[in-house]
Design an enzyme around this catalytic site. Structure first.
Site, PDB file in Angstrom:
ATOM      1  N   GLY B 488      -8.091   4.029   0.389  1.00  0.00           N
ATOM      2  CA  GLY B 488      -8.157   5.425   0.814  1.00  0.00           C
ATOM      3  C   GLY B 488      -7.368   6.338  -0.112  1.00  0.00           C
ATOM      4  CD  GLN B 489      -5.253   3.481  -2.943  1.00  0.00           C
ATOM      5  OE1 GLN B 489      -6.311   3.505  -2.338  1.00  0.00           O
ATOM      6  NE2 GLN B 489      -4.736   2.359  -3.381  1.00  0.00           N
ATOM      7  N   GLY B 490      -7.388   6.592  -3.253  1.00  0.00           N
ATOM      8  CA  GLY B 490      -8.116   7.153  -4.391  1.00  0.00           C
ATOM      9  C   GLY B 490      -7.868   6.428  -5.700  1.00  0.00           C
ATOM     10  CB  ALA B 529       5.215  -1.402  -4.257  1.00  0.00           C
ATOM     11  NE  ARG B 531       2.685  -3.847  -8.396  1.00  0.00           N
ATOM     12  CZ  ARG B 531       1.552  -4.504  -8.683  1.00  0.00           C
ATOM     13  NH1 ARG B 531       0.542  -4.487  -7.851  1.00  0.00           N
ATOM     14  NH2 ARG B 531       1.445  -5.167  -9.829  1.00  0.00           N
ATOM     15  N   GLY B 736       3.942   6.376  -9.311  1.00  0.00           N
ATOM     16  CA  GLY B 736       3.231   6.345  -8.038  1.00  0.00           C
ATOM     17  C   GLY B 736       3.833   7.275  -7.006  1.00  0.00           C
ATOM     18  CB  VAL B 737       3.250  10.017  -5.375  1.00  0.00           C
ATOM     19  CG1 VAL B 737       1.757  10.357  -5.339  1.00  0.00           C
ATOM     20  CG2 VAL B 737       4.074  10.994  -4.554  1.00  0.00           C
ATOM     21  CD  GLU B 739       5.344   2.450  -0.788  1.00  0.00           C
ATOM     22  OE1 GLU B 739       5.874   1.641  -0.022  1.00  0.00           O
ATOM     23  OE2 GLU B 739       5.559   2.462  -2.021  1.00  0.00           O
TER      24      GLU B 739
END
Lengths: 155, 782
Positions: B488-490, B529, B531, B736-737, B739
């Site tokens: 879902g994060q893309g 994570a 990552r 990364g972002v 979380e």
């Protein structure tokens, strides 16, 4: 276990099925007809992922018995686009980014379609109220709401 | 790394997601949508009704007699342990059960109904044991032991179980001298917070189907963040070779950590070993999803922080009791992360931390978006707010005075890379007009503003690797193979941009090879994570560079030119010297002929790439000090502008603002979508969410009783802000972002509540009822 021969209209086409008394509409769609766009998120009428239109009204298909659909008209997410033309809601959700994992999306689209069918020019609060039964864990609803408002504006 | 290169136009461009069309039309396939035909068997699980008990006997004879039952398994069938970090778990309980809901036996039958009936017919005799529900008590010598064999479990060298106790990991920081530093503090705040267990609640429940053939080779279809970790762990536990254990992972309907590692996926594989040839499906009910699956651990935290008269932080002491639950196989590393990040993003010279992972008879704690950081920050950032207030300093000024900067020596002794935390603070403060306090919208309402910071590093083994493959097609497009999952994060969109930008083709020319399949997809440790953009992004960039090199060498040879004069632009190889052009189409499969077609050069182009960090060092077990504890930190800040209804205690969020330093946004709109979604998930955890446990039994395992935010509960406005201070080893500087946006929410809201009405509670959720009662206690209302 009694079974029933039923006929209904599904996404504009005549359909027939043989369904046991206890089979839900959601089970019929996913397991008998094998049309899996409608999702099973809780099977208890709480998450809205299985929302379909029954005679134009949004219902949780996990709470409707298949046999109740005899002679009725159903629309699922697969029935929103016509002739390769997406529904304005589908188009707006793509453009505005109202889709992440996509699991709640079919139910969200159906609830939103029902809203726009009865209220073509909703306010933000109208949209929020119409979607309150469709849980989404990814988007924070921001772009879903914006997408529905944008689709309404374009229509 | 090639960070000095000019950034291609496609990097930083908000192209549309490549998976949205299939998702809006219902065409996207999730695991539960896969069809297995009439021979499919359905699995159901017999679960422990006791939080802690010995299994005296299991009688499956009545269940086996039920027509339609094909197999019943128990812990006796699978003696080996399983676990991501600490191998302390069995697929089905052996000898002892440790939480309500623990699998005791599994049934495969021709229908779900028959399987359910068979589960009822299994007779299990238990001898109840004294349970442990409080992690602080659990860590004490008086507590009954939950895992008497703790010292025998296999564990990596950075986890420190304490034999003869319930402490599965004890992570320590001893930096400077807190004892002497307290003497120099003019102001000290000492607090205790209780952070409840919460549940991930993806809208797609866990589902897995397994099939084992007559030779023992296994295939697992699962909604999974971690097909490779599942292959590895399940294969080892069942005595199968990793390459004979194939995991196929379609799109995931939300993960948030709960589909990482191995949770329920081993069960259908284990059952399937007893019925070769039959696919066996296990789909958790929503109720099981709530009470049997990994939860976010509860936390009891004692924290003491002090500063001097100028507001400069001098010391922190921090003791964390993590409620690890019945197994801490994954949770031990959350404890470690909570330990090495225990100061939050603040520069504090003297630190003493004890982060303890404690076995209890609660559900198993696992990875949850933020991996311990939300819980930690809930305590740390409320104390910072209190300290600033106590010394009469503006809170934003206090944060800026004390926040970490590039070059700082962090709590573990690691030197911090450049970060834009001050910029994040300034931007969220500005977004909510910090310092101005307009009146509330009604006489019965009070207005408040609050701010909190966040940091988080990817928590993973030091050598977690990524790989990628880019295969060119006849039509000039390229198929990108990756092992990281789209949850879902893309991520598929972001890595497609990276591949296209590197290769020199339009974004639309990249296809993702899906679904993930350990038989074909390149290796990826796990989709966790935050990552992937960084780690998998680097691997994808390397694979695309490799493909590009092969193409340019082929063309250079055919044209007798220098590769340095060639480029690929919009899918066409061009020569800056001869001004020749060659579309990628066809040549990337068939190569190029010489002039009279008597010789060919090149051939099918397949680029490969990998990335693995090589520089993470161990930490001293007694001091937690070492050269480089983690790969990097992503930092940020969040702020709330709220109103509280004095008659009901209900919080209304007028505006939320969040800023994160992502290094380089590959796709800014996708980053903002993560910030918004994380903000609301954080807000939901702050005002609604709590797994109510009574004697180990979850009291609210449904959406009715465990409320999550709906469309009606969100802030009137969320301002998402991107800050970009590049990461030296990220693709074009990206970090990364995924979380982070949920991390500061509870503390930021708590600080806004305090600002509005002057009360603090000992932990979330800040429900209307709890806020009202706190105001009542404080005499603010009567």
């Amino acid at each position: 276990m009694a079974v029933h021969n039923i006929t209904f209209t599904l996404n504009g086409e005549a359909e027939a099925a043989v369904v046991p008394s206890h089979m839900t509409l959601l089970q019929m769609l996913r397991e008998e007809i094998v049309m899996t766009g409608t999702k099973n998120g809780c099977a208890a009428g709480e998450c809205g992922a299985c929302t379909v239109l029954l005679n134009g009204e949004p219902v949780n298909s996990c709470l409707v018995l298949a046999v109740e659909c005899d002679g009725q008209t159903l629309v699922t997410v697969e029935g929103l686009a016509h002739d390769r033309q997406l529904d304005p809601l589908q188009q707006a959700l793509i453009e505005i980014g109202g889709v992440q994992c996509g699991f709640c999306t079919p139910g969200v689209l159906i609830s939103a379609r029902a809203l726009l069918d009865r209220n073509p020019h909703p306010t933000k609060a109208d949209v929020q109220a119409a979607l309150v039964g469709n849980l989404c864990r990814c988007t924070g609803y921001v772009r879903i709401i914006d997408g529905v408002l944008a689709a309404a504006e374009r229509a | 790394m090639e960070t000095m290169e000019i950034k291609p136009d496609l990097i930083g461009q908000s192209v549309g997601r490549l998976d949205s069309h299939e998702k809006v039309t219902g065409a996207a396939l999730f695991t539960d949508d896969l069809q297995f035909g009439r021979k499919l068997l359905h699995a159901r699980i017999k679960r422990s009704p006791h939080p802690h008990a010995l299994i005296k006997s299991i009688d499956v004879s009545r269940a086996l007699d039920l027509p339609g039952v094909k197999a019943i398994v128990t812990g006796d069938d699978f003696p080996e342990h399983i676990g991501l970090y600490l191998k302390d778990k069995h697929i089905f309980a052996r000898e002892r059960v440790r939480f309500v809901g623990e699998p005791v036996a599994g049934v495969a039958a021709v229908t779900e109904e028959v399987a359910e009936q068979a589960v009822e017919l299994i007779d299990v005799e238990y001898e109840p044991l004294e349970p442990v529900f409080d992690p602080e008590f659990g860590a004490s010598p008086e507590a009954p032991l939950i895992h008497p064999d703790l010292e025998k479990y296999e564990v990596p060298n950075f986890i420190f179980p304490q034999a003869g106790t319930n402490i599965a990991n004890h992570f320590k920081i001893r930096k400077g001298d807190t004892g002497r530093a307290w003497e120099r503090c003019t102001t000290i705040v000492e607090r205790k917070f209780h952070i409840p267990h919460i549940q991930h609640v993806p809208i797609e429940p866990h589902v897995a189907i397994a099939q084992v053939d007559q030779t023992g080779k296994a295939t697992l279809w699962a909604s999974s963040q971690s097909p490779f970790a599942q292959r590895n762990l399940i294969a080892k536990t069942l005595g199968i070779s990793q390459s004979d254990m194939r995991v196929i992972a379609p799109l995931v309907g939300g993960g948030f950590g709960c589909k990482a590692g191995v949770t329920m996926e081993a069960m259908p594989v284990a059952i399937a070993t007893k019925v070769p040839g039959y696919p066996v499906k296990l789909r958790l009910t929503r109720e099981e999803e709530f009470y049997t699956n990994f939860v976010r651990q509860g936390l009891v935290i004692n924290i003491k922080v002090g500063c001097d008269a100028d507001g400069k932080l001098l010391a922190m002491e921090n003791t964390m009791f993590w409620d690890g639950g019945a197994s801490t196989e994954y949770g031990v590393n959350i404890t470690r992360a909570g330990g090495y990040s225990s100061t939050g993003p603040y520069d504090i010279p003297n630190v003493k931390t004890d982060s303890l992972c404690v076995y209890t008879n609660h559900p198993i704690g696992g990875a949850y978006r933020g991996f311990g950081m939300s819980e930690l920050h809930t305590a740390v950032d409320q104390c910072m707010d209190e300290l600033a207030e106590a010394i009469g300093m503006d809170k934003v000024a206090f944060h800026k005075l004390n926040c970490v900067r590039g070059g700082d020596t962090l709590v573990t002794g690691m030197t911090l890379h450049p970060v834009g935390l001050e910029e994040c603070i300034d931007k969220v403060a500005k977004a909510i007009d910090w310092g101005e306090k307009p009146p509330a919208g009604a006489p019965n309402k009070r207005r408040g503003k609050g701010i909190a910071l966040a940091w988080k590093a990817p928590a993973m083994p030091p050598n977690a690797g990524s790989s990628a493959r880019l295969e060119l097609n006849e039509d000039g497009t390229a198929t990108l193979g990756v092992g990281g999952q789209e949850i879902g994060q893309g991520t598929f969109t972001a890595v497609a941009q990276i591949a296209a930008a590197t290769l020199g083709v339009p974004y639309e020319s990249i296809r993702i090879a899906g679904p993930l399949d350990t038989q074909y997809s390149p290796y990826e440790w796990q989709t966790v994570a935050s990552r992937l953009t960084w780690s998998m992004g680097n691997a994808v960039r390397a694979a695309a560079s490799d493909a590009r090199r092969q193409i340019l060498e082929t063309v250079a040879e055919a044209w007798d030119e220098d590769v340095n004069d060639l480029d690929i632009v919009d899918g066409v190889v061009i020569s800056y010297r001869s001004e020749q052009e060659q579309p990628l189409k066809e040549m990337v499969i068939y190569g190029l002929p010489n002039e009279d077609f008597t010789e060919w050069t090149g051939g099918p182009i397949v680029g490969r790439g990998m990335f693995m960090p090589t520089y993470v060092t161990g930490l001293d077990p007694e001091t937690g000090q070492g050269e480089r504890a983690v790969v990097h930190y992503t930092v940020g800040a969040q702020a709330f502008d709220i109103e509280i209804d004095m008659e009901t205690g209900k919080i209304e969020v007028l505006k939320g603002a969040a800023a994160f330093d992502v290094g380089q946004a590959i796709n800014p709109e996708l980053v903002k979508a993560q910030i918004e979604g994380g903000f609301v998930q954080g807000l939901s955890s702050a005002v609604f969410e709590e797994i109510q446990l009574k004697e180990g039994v979850m009291q609210n395992p449904s959406f009715v009783d465990y409320r999550i935010a709906t469309a009606a509960d969100i802030p009137h406005e969320i301002e998402s802000i991107i800050v970009e201070v590049p990461q030296d080893d990220g693709p074009w500087g990206a970090r990364g972002v995924g979380e982070h946006p949920m991390i500061p929410a509870v503390a930021a809201l708590a600080n806004a509540i305090y600002d509005a009405v002057g009360v603090r509670m000992d932990g979330p959720p800040f429900s209307a009822e709890k806020v009202y009662l706190a105001m009542l206690d404080a005499g603010i209302v009567n």
